[in-house]
Structure formats: structure tokens, C-alpha cells
Write an enzyme that holds these catalytic residues in place. Structure first.
Site, short mmCIF file in Angstrom:
data_model
loop_
_atom_site.label_atom_id
_atom_site.label_comp_id
_atom_site.label_asym_id
_atom_site.label_seq_id
_atom_site.Cartn_x
_atom_site.Cartn_y
_atom_site.Cartn_z
N LYS A 148 70.69 74.20 56.39
CA LYS A 148 71.65 74.33 55.28
C LYS A 148 72.97 74.84 55.85
CE LYS A 148 72.58 77.23 51.16
NZ LYS A 148 72.08 78.16 50.16
N ASP B 150 79.78 79.43 49.84
CA ASP B 150 79.05 79.28 48.58
C ASP B 150 79.66 80.22 47.53
OD1 ASP B 150 77.26 78.86 46.54
OD2 ASP B 150 75.57 79.87 47.52
N LYS C 102 79.50 83.01 41.37
CA LYS C 102 78.89 84.27 41.80
C LYS C 102 79.79 85.44 41.39
CE LYS C 102 76.46 82.77 45.98
NZ LYS C 102 75.09 83.06 45.55
N ASP D 294 76.42 81.47 54.53
CA ASP D 294 75.50 80.51 53.92
C ASP D 294 75.35 79.24 54.76
OD1 ASP D 294 73.70 80.35 51.84
OD2 ASP D 294 75.05 79.20 50.54
N ASP E 177 74.69 77.32 41.42
CA ASP E 177 74.54 78.23 42.56
C ASP E 177 73.23 77.95 43.32
OD1 ASP E 177 75.22 80.22 44.29
OD2 ASP E 177 74.69 81.88 42.96
N GLU F 31 72.53 75.46 45.00
CA GLU F 31 73.11 74.25 45.61
C GLU F 31 72.45 73.90 46.94
OE1 GLU F 31 74.16 77.21 46.19
OE2 GLU F 31 74.38 77.11 48.36
N ARG G 36 69.42 73.83 47.94
CA ARG G 36 68.26 72.93 47.81
C ARG G 36 68.70 71.49 47.56
NH1 ARG G 36 65.75 76.50 43.04
NH2 ARG G 36 66.80 78.12 44.25
N1 BES Z 1 73.20 81.18 49.19
C1 BES Z 1 72.46 81.66 48.11
C2 BES Z 1 71.26 82.53 48.51
C3 BES Z 1 71.55 83.83 49.22
C4 BES Z 1 71.64 85.00 48.50
C5 BES Z 1 71.67 83.88 50.58
C6 BES Z 1 71.88 86.18 49.15
C7 BES Z 1 71.90 85.08 51.23
C8 BES Z 1 71.99 86.24 50.53
C9 BES Z 1 71.93 80.52 47.26
O1 BES Z 1 72.69 79.37 47.27
C10 BES Z 1 71.87 81.03 45.86
O2 BES Z 1 72.90 81.37 45.34
N2 BES Z 1 70.68 81.09 45.31
C11 BES Z 1 70.50 81.61 43.99
C12 BES Z 1 69.44 80.76 43.32
C13 BES Z 1 69.34 81.00 41.84
C14 BES Z 1 70.58 80.46 41.15
C15 BES Z 1 68.12 80.30 41.34
C16 BES Z 1 70.02 83.08 44.10
O3 BES Z 1 69.34 83.40 45.07
O4 BES Z 1 70.41 83.86 43.26
ZN ZN Z 2 73.84 79.02 48.99
ZN ZN Z 3 74.26 79.37 45.82
#
Ligand code: BES
Ligand code: ZN
Ligand code: ZN
Length: 466
Positions: free
Chosen positions: A230, A235, A242, A253, A312, A314, A316
Site C-alpha cells: 500500500k 491519506d 480525518k 501511509d 478513509d 481507501e 483496501r
Molecule cells: N491509513 C489508515 C490506517 C492507519 C491508522 C494507519 C493509523 C496507521 C495509523 C487507513 O487508511 C484508515 O484510515 N483506516 C480506517 C478504516 C476505517 C474507516 C474503517 C481506520 O483505521 O480508522
Molecule cells: Zn490509509
Molecule cells: Zn484511510
């Protein structure tokens, strides 16, 4: 850059002695220790001027402690005004490897953007020869550490200086300097290839997406491994924006993609009899009038429709199209690395990556290799109840779960939906969201990008050559 070499005997500026709490040295030295209040507690060190010796106390002499000791030593002795130090080698190859790796990884510091760089005079570390020959171990430590530090530097580079096109340029340069082949798919090719999920995520950004492919092809490969990363160069969360506190550090990210670059660099040096393909989904998740939205329905390259419920989630969406290309390559193993979920950090803590997949034996094997490589990784179990939470009323699947629990696993299960039946047993998903970016230095990791995943995946690939 520190140079490590093996010597029979040499007079370095400082000699290092590792000792345990229970070790008793001569009464003269013990008296000096007592005078200075040195009690041999784990990690405690003392410099004795008269003998130019630095004593470092360790609770245990196991491999993990020795690796960390290497990092502690270099961080402390770098601040001394010395050119070299020496330390006795061990009668155990793994320990000599761990010590060298700890020194080389502990030394890294991200100072590229600092006007005043702190220069150290320390340039040489001499490991004094033991009964065991450990030239190969030092060479492997140099290959791995240069690759991990290369990964760290890219992760740490701010988003304005590391856009998807920059990741593509880094990959091209890597292929020019090595025996790797490099192919870059731009927006036009991705459109023709129907990688619509990946394209949707990238749409709001002026920085166009790229799928980056690096290939290492030996003459007689024993297996073919595809690693997918990824590479979200930033992000913001997209329209499901966010909060400010959660957005900072999202330059990291791209850590999965950067790990793939590091893995390919290491493989190009170590040259195992394994074909390795690295695929990076390099994309920025921005906001803008052209942004993809919650409620949109996307068609992935595998032909499965996805209802977007949160922009968010994204990573996946980018990964499933990359995994689709990965499966076309008919691999024996597919491993993806991603900072996929905050939930994985909640589940395992910030030091440990999650290992997911359908093949219990493969997950177990990988976990063991990861732990031996010095990275903390742990299995997270899939189950059919969590899978049901991804149901969508309007499309084949939703991009988020309907429950707020088990988010690391439901993200893994989402990816699993896009893995074809014949590859389900060959696929591993590594969620590196916890250890990829270090807020407070720990073990051999300095503040910033850690290069999580590189050592484990390289060791896994090397194990396939046997
Ligand atoms: N890049 C983030 C995940 C992340 C969070 C990486 C903290 C490193 C530290 C990912 O794209 C994300 O935002 N995931 C969301 C998913 C949710 C919307 C289901 C999350 O983890 O909150
Ligand atoms: Zn992300
Ligand atoms: Zn995200």
C-alpha cells in the site's frame, strides 16, 4: 554510514564490554563501578576513561537483547568524539548477525531536512574475530540494513516531496542500479486495465496514481513470490476526512509500498533462487470536487462491486486492484503489506504487525520467520461471523464493516474477497499500521519510519530458496 569489519585484534578508540548483572569483574573495576553508582541494570552503561572501555549491562544475552544492544551502543557512542570502537564477536553466527544489524539499524537518523546536521566522528566498528567465521552474516546485515534504511528514508520524506510519481522514479532508479526490471502503469493503462477501485481513490488528487512493478528473475527460480504494498503517499481520509490529530503522520501511509521497494533492493543484492515481483499501488487520498464519495459504487478489477461507505478505508480499495494484477502472475505466494487499520494497532499494540490469511500453516511459518528476524508479528484469526459484517445492501460488498469491533480482521477479510479460490491458500496479509511509524524510539527503531516488514519478508523469500 558506519563501516563494520571483522578484525583479529585491533586497538580501537573505545573497547566495548557487554556484561550481565551477575557478572563480577576484578575488585578494582567493581570498586570503580560502585563509586560511580553503576549497578549493571539492563541497558545501563558506563565509560571508564583509564581503560577507554565502555561497559554495557544487559539482562540477557539472547539474540533480541544483543540486536538491541548494538543499537544502544551506536546511539550512545556516536555522541563521543571517537573514530572507532571494538567489541568481541560471539561464537554464534546468529548473534554476530544480530549485533551487526542492531548497530547498522540503530545508527539511522532522519536529518535530511535539518539545516544543522549533527556530524559524528564515529566511522568504524570492529568486531573481534571469534572461533566462528561470520563474514556472510556481516554481508547479510549490510544488505538488510541498507534496504531497511532506504525504506525508512522514503517513508520519512514529506508528502510534497514524495508523490506517487516520486515513488515511481525511485523504483526506476533502483532498477537502473541493479538487475531489477521496472514497469510503470500510469492512469491511462490503469483505466484500460479496469483498475477502477484504485483510480477512484486517486481521483481527487492532482498527483496522478501509478502502479509500480519491479521484478527479480533468477535463472532457475525455485518459487515465485509476489509482494504487494500500500503506497498511499498521503491519506487525508478523503471526504470522510480525518480529524487533524489523526492526519499527521499519514505521510507514513506509504510504508507498505516503501517496504516493497526495500525488499526488492535487498533481493537484488542477495540474489536468491526465487523469482520476486514487487507491486506498489502509489496513490494519494485527497479531497476535491472530483473526489470519490461515500455511497459511490465501484467496480474492482476482479469484477466485484463495492459500496463505498467510508473514503478513509481507501487502502483496501487500492490493494484489491494491485492484488488482482498480482494473481495474474500465477505466484506461489502473495504477501501484501499495508498500514491498513488503526484497529490493528488497538488489537496488538504499536510494536506488533498482524498476520492474516486463510492458510494456518503458512501464517504459522511466517510468524516464526518474522520473530526470528527480530520483528514482532502475530496472527489474527478470520471467522465467518466477522465476514458477514461486510455485507452491502446495494453492491457485492461494503468497504467497511457494520460493526466497530474487529476492524483489522474485517479489513483483511475484505481483501480476502478479492483473492481467487486458487490463491486463497497462497496469500498472506500483513497489517503493519502499528510498527511502521515510530513515535518514540524503541528497540532498533529510531523516531519515524521503521522499515517494518522488510526483514521478515526478505527472510521468508530466502527460506523459499532452500
Ligand atoms: N491509513 C489508515 C490506517 C492507519 C491508522 C494507519 C493509523 C496507521 C495509523 C487507513 O487508511 C484508515 O484510515 N483506516 C480506517 C478504516 C476505517 C474507516 C474503517 C481506520 O483505521 O480508522
Ligand atoms: Zn490509509
Ligand atoms: Zn484511510
Amino acid at each position: 554510514m558506519i563501516n563494520i569489519s571483522i578484525k583479529k585484534s585491533i586497538k580501537a578508540d573505545v573497547s566495548v564490554v557487554l556484561l550481565k548483572e551477575s557478572d563480577k569483574l576484578s575488585s578494582d573495576i567493581e570498586a570503580k563501578f560502585a563509586l560511580q553508582g553503576f549497578s549493571k541494570k539492563d541497558g545501563e552503561g558506563i565509560f571508564m576513561q583509564d581503560s577507554s572501555t565502555y561497559y554495557l549491562a544487559l539482562k540477557s544475552f539472547d539474540i533480541d537483547s544483543i540486536r538491541e544492544a548494538g543499537a544502544i551502543l551506536i546511539r550512545r557512542l556516536k555522541k563521543f568524539n571517537i573514530k572507532s570502537f571494538s567489541i568481541n564477536g560471539f561464537n554464534d553466527s546468529d548473534k554476530n548477525y544480530a549485533l551487526s544489524l542492531g548497530i547498522l539499524l540503530g545508527e539511522y537518523e532522519f536529518d535530511t531536512y535539518k539545516s544543522k546536521k549533527i556530524k559524528s566522528t564515529l566511522k568504524n566498528v570492529y568486531i573481534l574475530e571469534s572461533a566462528k567465521d561470520f563474514k556472510d552474516e556481516i554481508n547479510k546485515a549490510m544488505a538488510l540494513s541498507s534496504s531497511v534504511n532506504f525504506t525508512r528514508e522514503i517513508v520519512n520524506t514529506p508528502p510534497e516531496d514524495c508523490k506517487p510519481s516520486d515513488l515511481a522514479s525511485i523504483a526506476k532508479k533502483l532498477s537502473k542500479d541493479s538487475s531489477l526490471q521496472c514497469e510503470i502503469y500510469d492512469k491511462k493503462i490503469l483505466k484500460a486495465q479496469k483498475a477502477e477501485a484504485m483510480l477512484a481513490v486517486s481521483r481527487a488528487s492532482v498527483n496522478e496514481p501509478f502502479l509500480i512493478k519491479l521484478t527479480f528473475k533468477p535463472k532457475k527460480p525455485k518459487a515465485r513470490v509476489v509482494v504487494v504494498g500500500k503506497g498511499l503517499t498521503y491519506d487525508t481520509g478523503g471526504l470522510s476526512l480525518k480529524p487533524a490529530d489523526y492526519m499527521t503522520t499519514m505521510k507514513a501511509d506509504k510504508s507498505g509500498g516503501c517496504a516493497v521497494l526495500g525488499i526488492m533492493k535487498a533481493i537484488s543484492i542477495l540474489k536468491p533462487d526465487v523469482e520476486v515481483v514487487g507491486i506498489i499501488g502509489a496513490v494519494e487520498n485527497a479531497i476535491g470536487s472530483d473526489a470519490y464519495r461515500p455511497d459511490d459504487i465501484l467496480k474492482s478489477r476482479e469484477g466485484i462491486s463495492i459500496e463505498v461507505k467510508n473514503t478513509d478505508a481507501e487502502g483496501r480499495l487500492v490493494l484489491i486492484d494491485c492484488l488482482s494484477f498480482a494473481q495474474d502472475l500465477k505466484p506461489d505466494y502473495i504477501i501484501d503489506l499495508a498500514t491498513l487499520t488503526g484497529a490493528c494497532v488497538v488489537a496488538l499494540g504499536e510494536y506488533t504487525s498482524g498476520i492474516m490469511g486463510y492458510n494456518e500453516k503458512l501464517k504459522g511459518e511466517f510468524e516464526e520467520i518474522a520473530l526470528n528476524s527480530g520483528e514482532l508479528m502475530s496472527k489474527l484469526p478470520f471467522n465467518r461471523h466477522l465476514e458477514k459484517l461486510l455485507e452491502s445492501k446495494n453492491a457485492d460488498i461494503s468497504n467497511i464493516s457494520s460493526s466497530r469491533y474487529g476492524g483489522a480482521i474485517t479489513a483483511g477479510l475484505f481483501l480476502g474477497w478479492f483473492i481467487r479460490e486458487e490463491y486463497k491458500q497462497k496469500w498472506l496479509h500483513l497489517d503493519i499500521a502499528g510498527p511502521a511509524f515510530v513515535e518514540k524510539e524503541w528497540d532498533i527503531n529510531p523516531y519515524g519510519g521503521s522499515g517494518a516488514g522488510v526483514r521478515s519478508v526478505v527472510d521468508f523469500i530466502l527460506s523459499r530458496a532452500k
